[in-house]
Enzyme design. Structure first.
Site, short mmCIF file in Angstrom:
data_model
loop_
_atom_site.label_atom_id
_atom_site.label_comp_id
_atom_site.label_asym_id
_atom_site.label_seq_id
_atom_site.Cartn_x
_atom_site.Cartn_y
_atom_site.Cartn_z
N ASN A 128 6.70 -1.56 32.61
CA ASN A 128 7.70 -2.56 32.26
C ASN A 128 8.88 -2.35 33.20
OD1 ASN A 128 9.63 -4.20 31.14
ND2 ASN A 128 9.81 -3.07 29.20
N TRP A 129 8.97 -3.22 34.19
CA TRP A 129 10.01 -3.04 35.21
C TRP A 129 11.38 -3.46 34.70
CZ3 TRP A 129 7.37 -5.17 40.36
CH2 TRP A 129 6.19 -4.44 40.58
N LYS A 130 11.44 -4.07 33.55
CA LYS A 130 12.71 -4.52 32.96
C LYS A 130 13.50 -5.35 33.98
CE LYS A 130 12.50 -0.67 29.76
NZ LYS A 130 13.19 0.35 28.96
N HIS B 286 10.42 -6.37 22.56
CA HIS B 286 10.90 -5.07 23.04
C HIS B 286 12.20 -4.74 22.31
CE1 HIS B 286 12.44 -1.94 25.63
NE2 HIS B 286 11.20 -1.78 26.06
N GLU C 203 14.88 -3.65 23.33
CA GLU C 203 16.08 -4.16 24.00
C GLU C 203 16.33 -5.62 23.65
OE1 GLU C 203 14.75 -2.84 27.82
OE2 GLU C 203 15.06 -0.77 27.18
N GLU D 87 7.34 2.21 20.43
CA GLU D 87 8.40 2.73 21.29
C GLU D 87 9.57 3.16 20.41
OE1 GLU D 87 7.99 1.05 25.56
OE2 GLU D 87 9.30 -0.26 24.42
N GLY E 153 14.38 5.62 27.77
CA GLY E 153 15.37 5.84 28.82
C GLY E 153 16.28 7.04 28.58
N SER F 93 10.14 7.35 27.72
CA SER F 93 10.21 8.52 28.62
C SER F 93 8.84 9.10 28.96
CB SER F 93 11.14 9.59 28.04
OG SER F 93 12.45 9.07 27.91
N GLY G 287 8.65 2.60 31.31
CA GLY G 287 9.83 1.96 31.90
C GLY G 287 10.20 2.61 33.21
N GLY G 288 11.18 3.49 33.17
CA GLY G 288 11.74 4.11 34.38
C GLY G 288 10.71 4.64 35.37
#
Ligand code: 13P
Length: 254
Positions: free
Chosen positions: A12-14, A98, A100, A170, A176, A216, A237-238
């Site tokens: 997920n490149w956000k 998500h 977010e 999640e 993150g 993470s 993610g990251g």
């Protein structure tokens, strides 16, 4: 790794990556992951990069995902993206709900359920995210929160469509933050979610649903997480923003 369900690992490149940066990453992944057959691999770039990434991963084992989708097919919905628009770029998966988006766009379980139905109606596959906050976990509310989100966000799906739906667990406190759920915490939550699916649908359906862990995930912890019986993949993610680390997560999970 011998798993009951085929692993699905998605990046997920956000809200990251220009078109040029997205192309670099997609091209590297195509080369680095060319030999992987054991895992379903998905990348979810921002909407603005879907067109170019779609072309870059043509004829590869990497599938394309979007980060959100409207429940409507077309019309006066400024800023929204419809299923038909995603399908122009051969998108196969759509992340929904998500944390977010639940937090910043106030998306509700009811809205996510409408979107999940729309995603299926377009013959795409939703990745429906659920997860508790730290305050909820510390207040002993984890199971209640997860059950409410699972029941609400997946309400109304048929058994057949549920079996084709991916769920992503999640925990918000692990996103993150560098704090990963322990393997035991992940397994416990995944088994609980599968139990709720079993009550909502039936055991056979629950056994088919793939439940990803997100929060993470890194090359160093992927193998241990993926070794858990009810962990069927990862939503990264990251560590998905760099070809080396995303490829290593996948290779370490096989
Ligand atoms: P991180 O891997 O950066 O913790 O993000 C997880 C996530 O939110 C994936 O959807």
């Amino acid at each position: 790794m011998n798993k009951e369900r085929k692993l699905i690992i998605a990046g997920n490149w956000k809200m990251n990556k220009t078109v040029a940066e997205s192309l670099d990453l997609a091209r590297s992944l195509k080369i680095d992951l060319a030999s992987v057959k054991e895992v379903d691999i998905v990348v979810c770039p921002p909407f603005t990069s879907l067109s170019e990434v779609s072309k870059a991963i043509l004829d590869s084992n990497i599938r394309l995902g979007a980060q959100n989708m409207s429940e409507h097919n077309a019309g006066a919905y400024t800023g929204e993206i419809a299923a038909g628009m995603l399908k122009e770029f051969s998108v196969r998966y759509v992340i929904l709900g998500h944390s977010e988006r639940r937090q910043y766009q106030k998306e509700s379980d009811a809205l996510i359920a409408l979107r999940a139905a729309a995603v299926h109606a377009a013959s795409l596959k939703p990745i429906v995210c659920v997860g508790e906050t730290l305050a909820e976990r510390e207040a002993g509310q984890m199971e209640k929160v997860l059950e409410t989100q699972v029941r609400g966000s997946l309400a109304g799906l048929s058994k057949e469509l549920m079996a084709e739906t991916v769920v992503a667990y999640e925990p918000v406190w692990a996103i993150g933050t560098g704090k990963t759920a322990t393997t035991a915490q992940a397994q416990e939550a995944h088994a609980f979610i599968r139990g709720v699916l079993s009550k909502m649908f039936d055991e056979a359906v629950a056994r088919r649903v793939r439940i990803q862990y997100g929060g993470s995930v890194k090359p160093s912890n992927a193998r241990e997480l993926m070794s858990q019986a009810d962990v069927d993949g990862a939503l990264v993610g990251g560590a998905s923003l760099e070809a080396r680390s995303f490829a290593d997560i996948i290779k370490n999970s096989i």
